[in-house]
Scaffold this motif. Structure first.
Motif, PDB file in Angstrom:
ATOM      1  N   ILE A   1       0.893  -1.418   0.005  1.00 23.39           N
ATOM      2  CA  ILE A   1       0.195   0.057   0.094  1.00 23.39           C
ATOM      3  C   ILE A   1       0.925   1.202  -0.029  1.00 23.39           C
ATOM      4  O   ILE A   1       1.894   1.449   0.878  1.00 23.39           O
ATOM      5  N   PRO A   2       0.796   2.368  -1.023  1.00 21.37           N
ATOM      6  CA  PRO A   2       1.394   3.282  -1.231  1.00 21.37           C
ATOM      7  C   PRO A   2       0.924   4.351  -0.520  1.00 21.37           C
ATOM      8  O   PRO A   2      -0.394   4.572  -0.275  1.00 21.37           O
ATOM      9  N   MET A   3       1.616   5.501  -0.095  1.00 22.26           N
ATOM     10  CA  MET A   3       0.936   6.686   0.345  1.00 22.26           C
ATOM     11  C   MET A   3      -0.235   6.755   1.424  1.00 22.26           C
ATOM     12  O   MET A   3      -1.088   7.571   1.471  1.00 22.26           O
ATOM     13  N   ILE A   4      -0.085   6.013   2.291  1.00 20.38           N
ATOM     14  CA  ILE A   4      -1.061   5.916   3.420  1.00 20.38           C
ATOM     15  C   ILE A   4      -0.338   6.896   4.648  1.00 20.38           C
ATOM     16  O   ILE A   4       0.695   6.435   4.942  1.00 20.38           O
TER      17      ILE A   4
ATOM     18  N   ASP B   1      -6.306   4.870  10.091  1.00 18.33           N
ATOM     19  CA  ASP B   1      -7.825   4.674   9.259  1.00 18.33           C
ATOM     20  C   ASP B   1      -7.472   4.445   7.833  1.00 18.33           C
ATOM     21  O   ASP B   1      -8.209   3.597   7.151  1.00 18.33           O
ATOM     22  N   GLY B   2      -6.271   4.999   7.100  1.00 18.05           N
ATOM     23  CA  GLY B   2      -6.107   4.435   5.710  1.00 18.05           C
ATOM     24  C   GLY B   2      -5.927   3.114   5.473  1.00 18.05           C
ATOM     25  O   GLY B   2      -6.220   2.667   4.584  1.00 18.05           O
ATOM     26  N   VAL B   3      -4.974   2.754   6.481  1.00 25.33           N
ATOM     27  CA  VAL B   3      -4.661   1.235   6.207  1.00 25.33           C
ATOM     28  C   VAL B   3      -5.859   0.308   6.374  1.00 25.33           C
ATOM     29  O   VAL B   3      -5.964  -0.683   5.710  1.00 25.33           O
ATOM     30  N   ARG B   4      -6.697   0.529   7.377  1.00 18.59           N
ATOM     31  CA  ARG B   4      -8.071  -0.129   7.558  1.00 18.59           C
ATOM     32  C   ARG B   4      -8.952  -0.033   6.333  1.00 18.59           C
ATOM     33  O   ARG B   4      -9.500  -1.096   6.142  1.00 18.59           O
ATOM     34  N   ARG B   5      -8.918   1.124   5.787  1.00 17.92           N
ATOM     35  CA  ARG B   5      -9.954   1.158   4.635  1.00 17.92           C
ATOM     36  C   ARG B   5      -9.268   0.578   3.393  1.00 17.92           C
ATOM     37  O   ARG B   5     -10.182  -0.413   2.749  1.00 17.92           O
ATOM     38  N   VAL B   6      -8.122   0.191   3.245  1.00 19.19           N
ATOM     39  CA  VAL B   6      -7.557  -0.546   2.240  1.00 19.19           C
ATOM     40  C   VAL B   6      -7.809  -1.941   2.450  1.00 19.19           C
ATOM     41  O   VAL B   6      -8.139  -2.715   1.564  1.00 19.19           O
TER      42      VAL B   6
ATOM     43  N   MET C   1       4.024   0.967   2.540  1.00 19.26           N
ATOM     44  CA  MET C   1       4.996   2.028   2.338  1.00 19.26           C
ATOM     45  C   MET C   1       4.763   3.222   3.243  1.00 19.26           C
ATOM     46  O   MET C   1       4.146   3.828   3.127  1.00 19.26           O
ATOM     47  N   ILE C   2       6.094   3.246   4.126  1.00 23.53           N
ATOM     48  CA  ILE C   2       6.226   4.449   4.766  1.00 23.53           C
ATOM     49  C   ILE C   2       6.612   5.486   4.060  1.00 23.53           C
ATOM     50  O   ILE C   2       8.034   5.565   4.111  1.00 23.53           O
TER      51      ILE C   2
END
Length: 74
Positions: A2-5, A9-14, A40-41
């Motif tokens: 996952i890029p650009m998180i 909450d963004g991780v969980r939405r993905v 990706m951090i």
């Protein structure tokens, strides 16, 4: 990966979107259970919340620009 998180909450939405896609693929007879989710951090905000976000994924990659790293104090 996952890029650009930049937050948990963004991780969980993905992850939720991936579950929807997996269910659709399963309904079509496609086996898609065996994969690891990475993160990706890339932002200073992500660095500051990395410990919480990393508990949600299998692996991560740190891809900071010099400016983001400087802001995060790295």
């Amino acid at each position: 990966m996952i890029p650009m998180i930049s937050d948990l909450d963004g991780v969980r939405r993905v992850r939720a979107l991936i579950l929807v896609c997996k269910a659709e693929l399963h309904s079509e007879g496609v086996d898609c259970d065996m994969f690891e989710l990475g993160l990706m951090i890339e932002t200073a905000a992500a660095v500051l919340q990395a410990d919480a976000m990393l508990a949600e994924v299998s692996f991560f990659s740190i891809e900071l620009t010099c400016q983001a790293a400087q802001r995060a104090g790295i």
